[in-house]
Design a protein around this motif. Sequence first.
Motif, PDB file in Angstrom:
ATOM      1  N   MET B   1       3.431  -4.273  15.577  1.00 29.53           N
ATOM      2  CA  MET B   1       4.841  -4.433  15.940  1.00 29.53           C
ATOM      3  C   MET B   1       5.339  -3.195  16.689  1.00 29.53           C
ATOM      4  N   GLY B   2       6.126  -3.430  17.735  1.00 28.64           N
ATOM      5  CA  GLY B   2       6.682  -2.316  18.478  1.00 28.64           C
ATOM      6  C   GLY B   2       5.710  -1.694  19.455  1.00 28.64           C
ATOM      7  N   LYS B   3       4.597  -2.374  19.694  1.00 25.14           N
ATOM      8  CA  LYS B   3       3.587  -1.763  20.570  1.00 25.14           C
ATOM      9  C   LYS B   3       4.066  -1.663  22.016  1.00 25.14           C
ATOM     10  N   SER B   4       4.855  -2.649  22.465  1.00 19.49           N
ATOM     11  CA  SER B   4       5.365  -2.582  23.844  1.00 19.49           C
ATOM     12  C   SER B   4       6.310  -1.396  24.002  1.00 19.49           C
ATOM     13  N   LEU B   5       7.106  -1.185  22.986  1.00 12.67           N
ATOM     14  CA  LEU B   5       8.031  -0.043  23.024  1.00 12.67           C
ATOM     15  C   LEU B   5       7.251   1.274  23.013  1.00 12.67           C
ATOM     16  N   VAL B   6       6.211   1.331  22.179  1.00 13.39           N
ATOM     17  CA  VAL B   6       5.395   2.550  22.132  1.00 13.39           C
ATOM     18  C   VAL B   6       4.675   2.742  23.470  1.00 13.39           C
ATOM     19  N   ALA B   7       4.109   1.665  24.008  1.00 12.99           N
ATOM     20  CA  ALA B   7       3.379   1.773  25.283  1.00 12.99           C
ATOM     21  C   ALA B   7       4.304   2.242  26.404  1.00 12.99           C
ATOM     22  N   THR B   8       5.476   1.632  26.476  1.00 10.62           N
ATOM     23  CA  THR B   8       6.419   1.983  27.545  1.00 10.62           C
ATOM     24  C   THR B   8       6.904   3.425  27.386  1.00 10.62           C
ATOM     25  N   THR B   9       7.248   3.790  26.160  1.00 12.01           N
ATOM     26  CA  THR B   9       7.754   5.151  25.927  1.00 12.01           C
ATOM     27  C   THR B   9       6.654   6.176  26.191  1.00 12.01           C
ATOM     28  N   LEU B  10       5.430   5.831  25.827  1.00 12.85           N
ATOM     29  CA  LEU B  10       4.310   6.737  26.095  1.00 12.85           C
ATOM     30  C   LEU B  10       4.122   6.918  27.607  1.00 12.85           C
ATOM     31  N   ALA B  11       4.186   5.801  28.352  1.00 14.43           N
ATOM     32  CA  ALA B  11       4.040   5.893  29.811  1.00 14.43           C
ATOM     33  C   ALA B  11       5.147   6.764  30.402  1.00 14.43           C
ATOM     34  N   LEU B  12       6.380   6.544  29.949  1.00 13.88           N
ATOM     35  CA  LEU B  12       7.512   7.348  30.446  1.00 13.88           C
ATOM     36  C   LEU B  12       7.332   8.826  30.082  1.00 13.88           C
ATOM     37  N   SER B  13       6.842   9.074  28.872  1.00 17.76           N
ATOM     38  CA  SER B  13       6.652  10.467  28.427  1.00 17.76           C
ATOM     39  C   SER B  13       5.591  11.168  29.263  1.00 17.76           C
ATOM     40  N   LEU B  14       4.506  10.463  29.550  1.00 21.15           N
ATOM     41  CA  LEU B  14       3.433  11.054  30.366  1.00 21.15           C
ATOM     42  C   LEU B  14       3.945  11.346  31.776  1.00 21.15           C
ATOM     43  N   ALA B  15       4.743  10.424  32.314  1.00 19.44           N
ATOM     44  CA  ALA B  15       5.311  10.636  33.648  1.00 19.44           C
ATOM     45  C   ALA B  15       6.280  11.829  33.621  1.00 19.44           C
ATOM     46  N   HIS B  16       7.003  11.935  32.518  1.00 14.40           N
ATOM     47  CA  HIS B  16       7.991  12.996  32.346  1.00 14.40           C
ATOM     48  C   HIS B  16       7.339  14.374  32.388  1.00 14.40           C
ATOM     49  N   LYS B  17       6.086  14.444  31.916  1.00 22.71           N
ATOM     50  CA  LYS B  17       5.418  15.755  31.937  1.00 22.71           C
ATOM     51  C   LYS B  17       4.640  15.991  33.237  1.00 22.71           C
ATOM     52  N   GLY B  18       4.858  15.090  34.199  1.00 20.98           N
ATOM     53  CA  GLY B  18       4.319  15.320  35.541  1.00 20.98           C
ATOM     54  C   GLY B  18       3.069  14.546  35.899  1.00 20.98           C
ATOM     55  N   CYS B  19       2.626  13.656  35.014  1.00 24.97           N
ATOM     56  CA  CYS B  19       1.418  12.864  35.316  1.00 24.97           C
ATOM     57  C   CYS B  19       1.778  11.661  36.186  1.00 24.97           C
ATOM     58  N   LYS B  20       0.771  11.193  36.951  1.00 28.06           N
ATOM     59  CA  LYS B  20       0.933   9.935  37.691  1.00 28.06           C
ATOM     60  C   LYS B  20       0.516   8.816  36.749  1.00 28.06           C
ATOM     61  N   VAL B  21       1.446   7.917  36.483  1.00 26.29           N
ATOM     62  CA  VAL B  21       1.208   6.943  35.416  1.00 26.29           C
ATOM     63  C   VAL B  21       1.490   5.517  35.892  1.00 26.29           C
ATOM     64  N   GLY B  22       0.608   4.605  35.495  1.00 29.52           N
ATOM     65  CA  GLY B  22       0.841   3.182  35.709  1.00 29.52           C
ATOM     66  C   GLY B  22       1.083   2.513  34.372  1.00 29.52           C
ATOM     67  N   LEU B  23       1.886   1.470  34.382  1.00 28.96           N
ATOM     68  CA  LEU B  23       2.102   0.668  33.167  1.00 28.96           C
ATOM     69  C   LEU B  23       1.815  -0.784  33.523  1.00 28.96           C
ATOM     70  N   PHE B  24       0.898  -1.374  32.770  1.00 25.24           N
ATOM     71  CA  PHE B  24       0.413  -2.724  33.064  1.00 25.24           C
ATOM     72  C   PHE B  24       0.685  -3.598  31.847  1.00 25.24           C
ATOM     73  N   ASP B  25       1.553  -4.572  31.990  1.00 23.01           N
ATOM     74  CA  ASP B  25       1.897  -5.449  30.862  1.00 23.01           C
ATOM     75  C   ASP B  25       0.946  -6.642  30.858  1.00 23.01           C
ATOM     76  N   LEU B  26       0.028  -6.620  29.910  1.00 17.94           N
ATOM     77  CA  LEU B  26      -0.939  -7.718  29.823  1.00 17.94           C
ATOM     78  C   LEU B  26      -0.612  -8.688  28.690  1.00 17.94           C
ATOM     79  N   ASP B  27       0.572  -8.557  28.149  1.00 14.46           N
ATOM     80  CA  ASP B  27       0.976  -9.517  27.126  1.00 14.46           C
ATOM     81  C   ASP B  27       1.628 -10.702  27.841  1.00 14.46           C
ATOM     82  N   PHE B  28       0.790 -11.627  28.311  1.00 17.43           N
ATOM     83  CA  PHE B  28       1.276 -12.686  29.194  1.00 17.43           C
ATOM     84  C   PHE B  28       2.243 -13.654  28.509  1.00 17.43           C
TER      85      PHE B  28
END
Lengths: 132, 212
Positions: B1-28
Amino acid sequence: MHEWALAEAVIKTASEIAKKEGLKQVTEVSVKIGELQQIERPIFRFALAQIKPDNFKDAKFRISTAKTTLKCRVCGNTWTYDKKKMDKATAEAIHFIPEVAHTYMKCPKCGSPDFEITQGRGVWLESIKGAR
Amino acid sequence: MGKSLVATTLALSLAHKGCKVGLFDLDFTSPSTHLILGAKDAQPTEDKGLIPPKVEGLEYMSLIYYCGNGAAPLRGADTSNALIELLAVTLWGDLDFLVIDSPPGIGDAMLDLVRLVPDIEFLIVTTPSQLAFETVKKQLRLLQELKIPIVGVVENMKMTEAKTVQEQTQCLGIKFLTEIPYDASVESAIGNPDKLLATEVAKKIMKLSQTL
């Protein structure tokens, strides 16, 4: 699927087969494309011409289309895909991801979206010819 | 539960620290990352493939661009075909991280990702519920048997001091990454990434992102 990505996949697979079969020059590649992919043939041919390696320089690409047929899992009805019945945006979405047909299409008999694409999805190499 | 929120927040956090980040939603069947990000008008563009739109600094791709708000009633083989299609045609460019939000448990998406994505590593999100964690344990053991790297386990929506999930994760020889307390205020940050990144949940995930 996008034409360029598709062309790359075709060349990659044909190259692997040519290598496995010991073909020094490839002379003909026959490709069948599912109708649901709605490939723009001129772009696809252009992409093939642009990315083909040296041992494909004289290769002829024969491209044919497989009609798309669908079968309802609920009532067993079978029908064919008709692009003309789609609006442009829907046809384009299906062009990129054929599976989203399940979002936009229903069985014309019972209305179920639970159908099987029995034929005419995907791309496959029918044959490859060349000289050893 | 909450994995989409964790995935999205993690992607945003990585981008925030200067990384180039992609987010791919495979929960069709239940895509939600676009809602969390508040993704609006941006669309993928075409140039010898599909170029993901930039959403909140992330290269972002989801099936919602092709099925809109309609349901995607896909069976196993259809799910695999759609996943392969998206993997094949999406041009991500040079990324430091591609965060993939996949459906829960052991299913087509996980098996296809293991089969098709080289160098994939799994970060598993669970809740404190023993019911959820029993399924997670099966998934962890399978990944171990397949010798697929596991980054670790995140315990989300934690409401007690119990250490059961942490202990059982460590018993399996897997790293326990962090625990995230249940935070009702996150709901009001859905669709507002700035507000989301200011939550206590995001602060925990930001700290985690520093270790990746």
